[in-house]
Design a protein around this motif. Structure first.
Motif, PDB file in Angstrom:
ATOM      1  N   LEU A  53      27.758   5.382 -12.909  1.00 55.39           N
ATOM      2  CA  LEU A  53      28.490   4.451 -12.047  1.00 55.39           C
ATOM      3  C   LEU A  53      29.665   5.127 -11.354  1.00 55.39           C
ATOM      4  O   LEU A  53      30.062   4.733 -10.254  1.00 55.39           O
ATOM      5  N   ILE A  54      30.208   6.167 -11.968  1.00 53.00           N
ATOM      6  CA  ILE A  54      31.294   6.931 -11.338  1.00 53.00           C
ATOM      7  C   ILE A  54      30.800   7.544 -10.032  1.00 53.00           C
ATOM      8  O   ILE A  54      31.499   7.523  -8.999  1.00 53.00           O
ATOM      9  N   LEU A  55      29.592   8.077 -10.046  1.00 59.97           N
ATOM     10  CA  LEU A  55      29.070   8.757  -8.856  1.00 59.97           C
ATOM     11  C   LEU A  55      28.671   7.756  -7.770  1.00 59.97           C
ATOM     12  O   LEU A  55      28.917   8.005  -6.581  1.00 59.97           O
ATOM     13  N   THR A  56      28.023   6.647  -8.140  1.00 57.11           N
ATOM     14  CA  THR A  56      27.696   5.651  -7.109  1.00 57.11           C
ATOM     15  C   THR A  56      28.973   5.066  -6.509  1.00 57.11           C
ATOM     16  O   THR A  56      29.012   4.757  -5.319  1.00 57.11           O
ATOM     17  N   TRP A  81      18.080   9.283  -6.932  1.00 51.59           N
ATOM     18  CA  TRP A  81      18.793   8.006  -7.162  1.00 51.59           C
ATOM     19  C   TRP A  81      20.132   7.977  -6.431  1.00 51.59           C
ATOM     20  O   TRP A  81      20.565   6.918  -5.970  1.00 51.59           O
ATOM     21  N   LEU A  82      20.779   9.188  -6.297  1.00 53.81           N
ATOM     22  CA  LEU A  82      22.037   9.240  -5.551  1.00 53.81           C
ATOM     23  C   LEU A  82      21.783   9.006  -4.070  1.00 53.81           C
ATOM     24  O   LEU A  82      22.535   8.270  -3.402  1.00 53.81           O
ATOM     25  N   SER A  83      20.712   9.616  -3.552  1.00 53.41           N
ATOM     26  CA  SER A  83      20.376   9.406  -2.144  1.00 53.41           C
ATOM     27  C   SER A  83      20.023   7.948  -1.889  1.00 53.41           C
ATOM     28  O   SER A  83      20.380   7.366  -0.853  1.00 53.41           O
ATOM     29  N   ALA A  84      19.311   7.331  -2.846  1.00 60.27           N
ATOM     30  CA  ALA A  84      18.956   5.921  -2.690  1.00 60.27           C
ATOM     31  C   ALA A  84      20.212   5.051  -2.691  1.00 60.27           C
ATOM     32  O   ALA A  84      20.322   4.089  -1.909  1.00 60.27           O
ATOM     33  N   ALA A  85      21.161   5.364  -3.566  1.00 56.29           N
ATOM     34  CA  ALA A  85      22.404   4.596  -3.595  1.00 56.29           C
ATOM     35  C   ALA A  85      23.174   4.753  -2.286  1.00 56.29           C
ATOM     36  O   ALA A  85      23.684   3.769  -1.727  1.00 56.29           O
ATOM     37  N   ALA A  86      23.249   5.977  -1.776  1.00 57.70           N
ATOM     38  CA  ALA A  86      23.952   6.198  -0.512  1.00 57.70           C
ATOM     39  C   ALA A  86      23.276   5.448   0.625  1.00 57.70           C
ATOM     40  O   ALA A  86      23.944   4.846   1.483  1.00 57.70           O
ATOM     41  N   CYS A 134       8.069   7.620   5.072  1.00 56.82           N
ATOM     42  CA  CYS A 134       8.017   9.072   4.937  1.00 56.82           C
ATOM     43  C   CYS A 134       8.799   9.587   3.734  1.00 56.82           C
ATOM     44  O   CYS A 134       8.812  10.804   3.494  1.00 56.82           O
ATOM     45  N   GLU A 135       9.496   8.690   3.027  1.00 56.87           N
ATOM     46  CA  GLU A 135      10.349   9.152   1.927  1.00 56.87           C
ATOM     47  C   GLU A 135       9.552   9.280   0.630  1.00 56.87           C
ATOM     48  O   GLU A 135       8.472   8.722   0.469  1.00 56.87           O
ATOM     49  N   ARG A 136      10.207  10.002  -0.304  1.00 57.60           N
ATOM     50  CA  ARG A 136       9.571  10.224  -1.603  1.00 57.60           C
ATOM     51  C   ARG A 136       9.442   8.908  -2.367  1.00 57.60           C
ATOM     52  O   ARG A 136      10.236   7.982  -2.216  1.00 57.60           O
ATOM     53  N   GLU A 137       8.401   8.851  -3.226  1.00 54.76           N
ATOM     54  CA  GLU A 137       8.168   7.628  -3.989  1.00 54.76           C
ATOM     55  C   GLU A 137       9.363   7.287  -4.872  1.00 54.76           C
ATOM     56  O   GLU A 137       9.745   6.120  -5.003  1.00 54.76           O
ATOM     57  N   GLU A 138       9.942   8.316  -5.489  1.00 51.92           N
ATOM     58  CA  GLU A 138      11.048   8.078  -6.422  1.00 51.92           C
ATOM     59  C   GLU A 138      12.232   7.431  -5.720  1.00 51.92           C
ATOM     60  O   GLU A 138      12.871   6.508  -6.237  1.00 51.92           O
ATOM     61  N   LEU A 142      12.140   5.516  -3.072  1.00 55.49           N
ATOM     62  CA  LEU A 142      11.835   4.129  -2.725  1.00 55.49           C
ATOM     63  C   LEU A 142      12.014   3.199  -3.930  1.00 55.49           C
ATOM     64  O   LEU A 142      12.504   2.076  -3.807  1.00 55.49           O
ATOM     65  N   VAL A 143      11.610   3.654  -5.107  1.00 58.09           N
ATOM     66  CA  VAL A 143      11.772   2.818  -6.310  1.00 58.09           C
ATOM     67  C   VAL A 143      13.250   2.570  -6.589  1.00 58.09           C
ATOM     68  O   VAL A 143      13.670   1.439  -6.862  1.00 58.09           O
ATOM     69  N   PHE A 144      14.044   3.636  -6.503  1.00 57.58           N
ATOM     70  CA  PHE A 144      15.489   3.466  -6.739  1.00 57.58           C
ATOM     71  C   PHE A 144      16.116   2.571  -5.668  1.00 57.58           C
ATOM     72  O   PHE A 144      16.963   1.716  -5.962  1.00 57.58           O
ATOM     73  N   LEU A 145      15.691   2.748  -4.427  1.00 58.62           N
ATOM     74  CA  LEU A 145      16.243   1.927  -3.352  1.00 58.62           C
ATOM     75  C   LEU A 145      15.871   0.451  -3.556  1.00 58.62           C
ATOM     76  O   LEU A 145      16.696  -0.449  -3.298  1.00 58.62           O
ATOM     77  N   PHE A 146      14.651   0.197  -4.050  1.00 62.52           N
ATOM     78  CA  PHE A 146      14.257  -1.188  -4.324  1.00 62.52           C
ATOM     79  C   PHE A 146      15.151  -1.806  -5.409  1.00 62.52           C
ATOM     80  O   PHE A 146      15.559  -2.962  -5.322  1.00 62.52           O
ATOM     81  N   PHE A 147      15.462  -1.004  -6.425  1.00 63.29           N
ATOM     82  CA  PHE A 147      16.332  -1.524  -7.486  1.00 63.29           C
ATOM     83  C   PHE A 147      17.726  -1.855  -6.944  1.00 63.29           C
ATOM     84  O   PHE A 147      18.272  -2.931  -7.223  1.00 63.29           O
TER      85      PHE A 147
END
Length: 1319
Positions: A1029-1032, A1088-1093, A1115-1119, A1121-1126
């Motif tokens: 959570l510090i990084l997000t 997950w950091l890229s998804a949060a950003a 065009c993005e990686r599957e991983e 997209l999953v993090f972005l959905f969350f």
């Protein structure tokens, strides 16, 4: 010659031998003489002299008027048996005749009337009397006197009667004047006894006359008592119970009470009780005489009160041991009679009853049934005294110790709790519905009146209004009661109550009961010229107790009811007008009596008058007295005069003297369970927030403590402490040390001063000198050595926190000097046993932080500022104490061993986190609104404290390559993961201030190491797993965080930013480029950091462009997209939980739908996001530390919010879909039943705007229909986990459970294509 013949002319013969009348003689004189004013005056005086000397006034009137004046013959006028007395002679006719006669005689009609009536009284009194009744009238004489007094009242009412002349005429016949006739003149208001006695020229002679007649009366009473005793002894016990209130001390004839008091002087208390016992052991007694004696005994002989209690207890024991019913009846009658005299004389009747129920006597087994019957009857009687099971509250804890609360107080608590339940559920609580049917007396008599208390209704209806309307709609409030409530509320809004306060009696209170109370209080004040005469004072206090009962309209049963606990509203105390007036009379009288008595004698020689007076206030009137004291001390204290302050201070001491018999007081909200003793209440009533309140509190403390030391000079320190509130003593110490710098110096033996009460009650009282004199008094200094009286460091902090700097009597510099002196010179070196810190600076910081947090959670810090973030804890006074904490924290850092991390040992961590951990463990856990708000308030304070201390508290002062995560970091990470993640997060991240504070500390600690870049990288790499959570949070606030970190880094290092900080830069840059029209950037690691950003960046995109921008996700990686959905799911929930969030519900739903569409299109599994667990090291361990617990609990709501976006093929293709869908549905139902979905329910005004989104009921209905359609279409292999799913939740929806089990047990379906389509 002619003048000398005038007096005899009326009886002599004329020259012609004819007897001429007096009128003819006077007429002849008028004709022969010219008018001469001097002669006219002489003639008038002669006529008056003739009237005064003529005893047979009836004959004179007959002679003047002849035959016609026979109608004025007094013997006929007062003859009740004569027809003339009733037929033709009205009072108006007599008055008219007297006026005519007075005008003819030239004398005032008042003198003529007075002489005539006095003559009539004389005729009545000289009539034959009964020799056995030498001072009383016969029945015939009373009838004649009554007729005469009716005439006199008429003459008096029409200004035709002279009282002075009447008194003079009466004394001429004093030898024949009967005492009862004088009493009737007094009672009928013809002339008062006092006026008659004062009109006699010889006071010694009139005294002898009165004494002689009173002696005759006593002899006559004694003789008649012997005759009447046999008849009166035949009164049954029930008759005595019914009549005994009329036999109280105040209502007993003064002659009889005087006789009793003479008896009390001659005999001891033991002898008196012994004689009473002997009398009651006889076969027949005169209950009126016996019980009036009991009243007089407990009022006038305090030593007999305990003896009487012991004797009654002995009677009760005898009654049970030998089955003597007479003893029990005697005990009841005696106790009832003694209790009638109020708490100053005896305990209440209800209290006596309860003692015998709770502590029954030991009786032989053969009489056990008798005891059982007695207890049953006693409980019934308690019900009669309004202390019944029927009056127990709706939410009362039956397992708690103590007495049943007063019905009105309990009803207030019930109303508050019912409204709270109504707020959570939106429905009328079941308990209230049941009470309206099965406990209707309590519901109608207590609950509804407490609920329908008139008030100014808010413009926006609150929960109370909604609750009342719901009850009305359910026909649970009578229409008449509801209409009266609405009218009263309207009136309250139109005419706000006058809040003027003051200790002055309303002069318009001349109503009969209040007028009698005022008169009784005035008589007591007159007795203050000799306050030590106990018998006179106690007798008058008993009269006051009786008058007070009448003034307040209390019945005998009302007085017998015991008050278990008093509910007091300090912020808005209210009194009924009658109570307000009566209590003001009592308080004013007490203050005046104290000043009068102090002018005669010092407090120690004033006798027990004050103790007796205060006990009168300790009964049913005590709640009203405390409410009025709250109004005066809390809301009007600085405007009170010196006599009021002295009087109320002495009142506080005597209330402390009676603390053992007083109920506790609740000063918090109605649901509070902890009560204060009455003496400790004054600590809450005396605030120290402004200059005026500080000075008033000082005066009050000086008055109370000085009075107690002067009143009880020879008592032990323990008794003094019991009379005084420890809070008063501590506040006095605090104020003296704060306001008088000279008091901060150590006292020498020569400094001790004597204490005198006299200077305080003088008009020119010097409070400054009085305070210092008290401070240096030897007894007071000895008092301060007691443990309860010591001002501890924690006490000092609490009192200092209350003071607002903007209204302080000290300047900013003076306040800083005082606080530093108090901490470093007074409390830091003081032993802990005396309330100090043993020289331990860390202990001083610990106590300060704990006290600051306690104060912030207490009601005293509420409502100080509209913007609680503007000042620390809503109160700027906290900032001064925080400054002292910062100073001590800096000193503590310098005291640490250089080889160890500052502020702690490596294994111990920082002391602040230990404080936080212990306090959080003590808080109530759960998802209730109250518990959540309390926890949130506490954590916000933790954050504010951390922000005001050096950033090294968060991550340490330096790092080591072998152990980059210091003990402080571990503690901070734990606080973030366990608490701040749930309370202090904002849009999936911590707030900007705490995030920036951590990174400043990170760079500071890293820059002190040999390889700063390595330390930053190691630290942030650990953050990815231990505190993501510090990084997000850093990603969210990076635009404002980056310039600060760059400047801080480049000031000390020329190298580029560390690699992990560059990853944050790259993540923000990727998100920015992704939303550019032409760019197609590649997401950096970790995904997950890229998804949060990317999620944070999407929030800034307009709602109409979301779909377009998110098309690049293909065009993005599957991983990623999953993090972005969350993160999108978290945003959807945040949009419902925080209505004012940047991302609205519709836009958040659109983002989720777009990401889900991309996942479905690329057939990427996503169901695992709804089954996260800590054991899942890939997703669960990471994502569960980023999302608040409330969001993860509400994932079922998010799941079915996307129902319309589920792809039909995915539902059929994914084997786990059915299990996830059923699991989410059952959890959604459970959330709804628990009331947790109310947090995401849209407000009434937004339901249309949200197009039906967010309504939990609608969502559950759609989800249920979806499952019932889906279950028949799913292959049997999808039902492998159904049994586990329904193990403990089958009752949530029986129909869905039945469908699942039926499908699980059925054969494989071969023709599923015929089922209706799901989407």
């Amino acid at each position: 010659m002619s003048d000398s013949r005038v007096p005899n002319s009326s009886s002599g013969q004329g020259s012609g031998g004819r007897r001429r009348s007096w009128a003819e003689l006077l007429a002849g004189r008028v004709k022969r003489q010219k008018y001469n004013p001097e002669r006219a005056q002489k003639l008038k005086e002669s006529a008056v002299h003739l009237l005064r000397s003529r005893q047979d006034l009836s004959a004179l009137l007959l002679e003047v008027e002849g035959v016609q004046c026979k109608k004025l013959c007094l013997s006929n006028l007062i003859d009740c048996g004569s027809s003339e007395a009733h037929a033709n002679h009205s009072s108006s006719f007599i008055g008219s005749a007297l006026q005519d006669q007075a005008s003819r005689l030239g004398v005032p009609v008042g003198i003529l009337s007075a002489t005539m009536v006095a003559s009539g009284v004389g005729q009545i009194c000289v009539a034959p009397v009964d020799p056995s009744h030498p001072v009383l009238l016969t029945v015939e004489q009373r009838k004649k006197l009554s007729s005469l007094l009716e005439i006199a009242q008429y003459l008096l009412a029409h200004n035709m009667f002279s009282r002075l002349s009447f008194c003079q005429e009466l004394w001429k016949i004093q030898n024949s004047l009967l005492l009862e006739a004088v009493w009737h003149l007094h009672v009928q208001s013809i002339v008062s006894l006092q006026e008659l006695l004062e009109s006699h020229p010889d006071m010694r002679a009139v005294g002898a006359w009165l004494f002689r007649n009173l002696c005759c009366l006593c002899e006559q009473i004694e003789a008649s008592c012997q005759h009447d005793d046999v008849a009166r002894a035949m009164l049954s016990a029930s008759d005595a119970v019914r009549m005994q209130r009329e036999w109280s001390f105040a209502r007993t004839h003064p002659l009889l009470t005087a006789l009793y008091r003479r008896l009390f002087v001659m005999l001891s208390a033991e002898e008196l009780v012994g004689h009473l016992q002997q009398v009651l052991e006889t076969q027949e007694v005169n209950w009126q005489r016996v019980l009036s004696f009991v009243s007089a005994l407990v009022v006038c002989v305090p030593e007999a009160q305990q003896l009487l209690k012991d004797w009654v207890a002995h009677l009760m024991a005898q009654a049970f041991e030998s089955c003597q019913m007479d003893n029990m009846v005697t005990a009841f009658l005696v106790v009832r009679q003694a209790a009638l005299e109020g708490p100053s004389a005896f305990q209440s009747y209800a209290d006596w009853f309860k003692v015998h129920i709770l502590h029954p006597p030991l009786v032989p087994s053969r009489y056990r049934s008798l005891l059982t019957d007695y207890i049953s009857l006693a409980k019934t009687r308690l019900a009669d005294l309004k202390v019944s099971i029927e009056n127990m509250g709706l939410y009362e804890d039956l397992s708690s110790a103590g007495d049943i609360a007063e019905p009105h107080s309990q009803a207030l608590q019930d109303v508050e709790k019912a409204i709270m339940v109504f707020e959570h559920t939106g429905k009328i609580p079941v308990t209230v519905m049941e009470a309206s049917i099965f406990r209707r007396p309590y519901y109608m008599s207590h609950f509804l009146p407490a609920l329908l208390t008139p008030r100014v209704l808010p413009k926006v209806p609150d929960s109370r209004v909604a609750f009342i309307e719901s009850l009305k709609s359910a026909d649970k409030i009578p229409l008449s009661l509801y209409s009266a409530y609405c009218q009263a509320c309207t009136a309250a809004g139109a005419k706000p109550e006058d809040a003027t306060l003051g200790v002055r009696a309303d002069p318009s209170c001349a109503e009969e009961p209040l007028g009698q109370l005022t008169a009784a209080l005035e008589e007591l004040r007159a007795s203050m010229t000799n306050p030590s005469q106990h018998d006179v004072i106690s007798a008058q206090v008993a009269v006051i107790s009786e008058r007070l009962r009448d003034a307040l309209g209390h019945s005998e049963d009302d007085i017998s009811v015991e008050i278990a606990k008093i509910q007091l509203s300090i912020d808005a105390p209210r009194l009924e007008p009658r109570e307000h007036t009566a209590v003001d009379l009592l308080l004013t009288s007490f203050c005046q009596n104290l000043m009068t008595a102090s002018s005669v004698a010092p407090p120690e020689r004033q006798g027990p008058w004050a103790t007796l007076f205060v006990r009168t206030m300790c009964g049913r009137v005590l709640p009203a007295v405390l409410t009025r004291l709250c109004q005066l001390l809390c809301h009007q204290g600085p405007s009170l005069s010196a006599p009021h302050i002295l009087g109320l201070g002495a009142l506080a001491v005597h209330l402390g003297e009676s603390r053992s018999v007083l109920p506790e007081v609740d000063v918090g909200p109605p649901a509070a369970t902890v009560g204060l003793p009455v003496p400790e209440l004054f600590k809450s009533l005396l605030t120290c927030r402004t200059r005026d309140s500080l000075l008033f509190c000082l005066k009050f403390c000086v008055a109370a403590i000085s009075y107690s030391l002067c009143k009880f000079p020879s008592q032990s320190l323990g008794i003094l402490c019991s009379c005084l509130s420890s809070g008063l003593i501590k506040k006095f110490q605090f104020l003296v040390l704060r306001l008088f710098p000279e008091a901060r110096q150590p006292l020498s033996q020569e400094d001790t001063a004597s204490l005198s009460w006299r200077p305080l009650y003088l008009p020119s009282a010097d409070w400054h000198r009085a305070a210092l004199s008290l401070w240096t008094h030897r007894t007071f200094q000895e008092l301060l050595k007691g443990e309860d009286a010591q001002l501890t460091y924690q006490d000092w902090l609490h009192l200092e926190l209350e003071i607002g700097p903007e209204a302080d009597v000290l300047s900013d510099t003076e306040r800083q000097d005082f606080q530093q002196w108090a901490i470093h010179e007074r409390f830091l070196p003081e032993p802990s046993a005396s309330g100090g810190c043993d020289g331990d600076l860390e202990a001083a910081c610990t106590i300060l932080v704990n006290t600051l947090l306690d104060f912030h959670q207490s009601s005293r810090s509420y409502g100080r500022s509209e913007n609680s973030d503007l000042f620390f804890g809503g109160h700027r006074g906290n900032e001064c104490i925080i400054s002292r904490l910062q100073e001590m924290a800096a000193d503590l850092e310098l005291q640490q061993d250089p080889s160890a991390s500052p502020g702690h040992s490596p294994s111990k961590g920082h002391f602040l986190y230990g404080i936080f951990h212990r306090r959080l463990q003590g808080l109530i856990s759960g998802w209730g609104v109250a518990a959540s708000l309390q926890r949130q308030r506490e954590l916000l304070m933790y954050k504010r404290i951390l922000l005001r201390l050096p950033s090294s508290v968060l991550c340490g002062s330096s790092f080591q390559a072998q152990q980059p995560i210091t003990a402080r970091c571990e503690q901070f990470f734990h606080l973030v993961n366990s608490e701040m993640r749930n309370i202090c997060s904002h849009r999936g991240a911590l707030t900007q201030d705490i995030t920036a504070h951590f990174f400043r500390g990170l760079l500071n600690a890293s820059l002190r190491s040999r390889d700063p870049s390595l330390m930053v990288d190691l630290m942030l790499a650990e953050c990815q797993t231990k505190c993501p959570l510090i990084l997000t949070s850093a990603l969210l606030w990076w635009p404002s965080l980056e310039p600060v970190l760059l400047c801080q880094w480049r000031r000390r290092c020329q190298s580029p930013l560390p690699r992990e900080l560059q990853r944050l830069q790259e993540g923000r840059q990727f998100a920015s480029d992704f939303l550019s029209p032409d760019a197609t950037p590649q997401a950096p690691n970790p995904a997950w950091l890229s998804a949060a950003a990317l999620y944070f960046a999407i929030q800034q995109v307009g709602e109409e462009n979301v779909r377009t921008q998110l098309k690049k996700l293909d065009c993005e990686r599957e991983e990623l997209l999953v993090f972005l959905f969350f993160f999108s799911l978290m945003g959807l929930l945040s949009s419902h939980l925080t209505p004012n969030s940047t991302l609205g519900p519709l836009k958040a739903l659109e983002v989720c739908a777009a990401v889900l569409e991309c996942l479905e299109k690329r057939k990427i599994p996503w169901l695992a996001l709804f089954q996260l667990a800590e054991s899942d090291t890939r997703l669960g361990c990471l994502l569960l530390r980023v999302a608040p617990d409330q969001h993860t609990r509400l994932l079922p709501f998010a799941f079915y919010s996307l129902l319309s976006n589920f792809h039909e093929d995915a539902a059929m293709r994914e084997e786990a879909f059915l299990c996830v869908a059923v699991d989410m549905y059952l959890k959604l139902v459970q959330l709804f039943v628990a009331g947790d979905t109310s947090t995401v329910s849209p407000p009434a005004g937004r339901s249309l705007e949200l197009k039906g989104q967010g309504d939990p009921v609608d969502l559950i209905t759609k989800a249920r229909l979806f499952l019932l359609q889906l279950i028949p279409r799913c292959p049997k292999k999808n039902f492998s986990h159904v049994t586990k799913l329904l193990a403990d939740r089958a009752d949530c929806d029986p129909e869905v459970s039945t469908a699942l089990r039926s499908r699980q047990q059925a054969a494989p379906d071969t023709d599923l294509c015929q089922e209706p389509r799901l989407f």
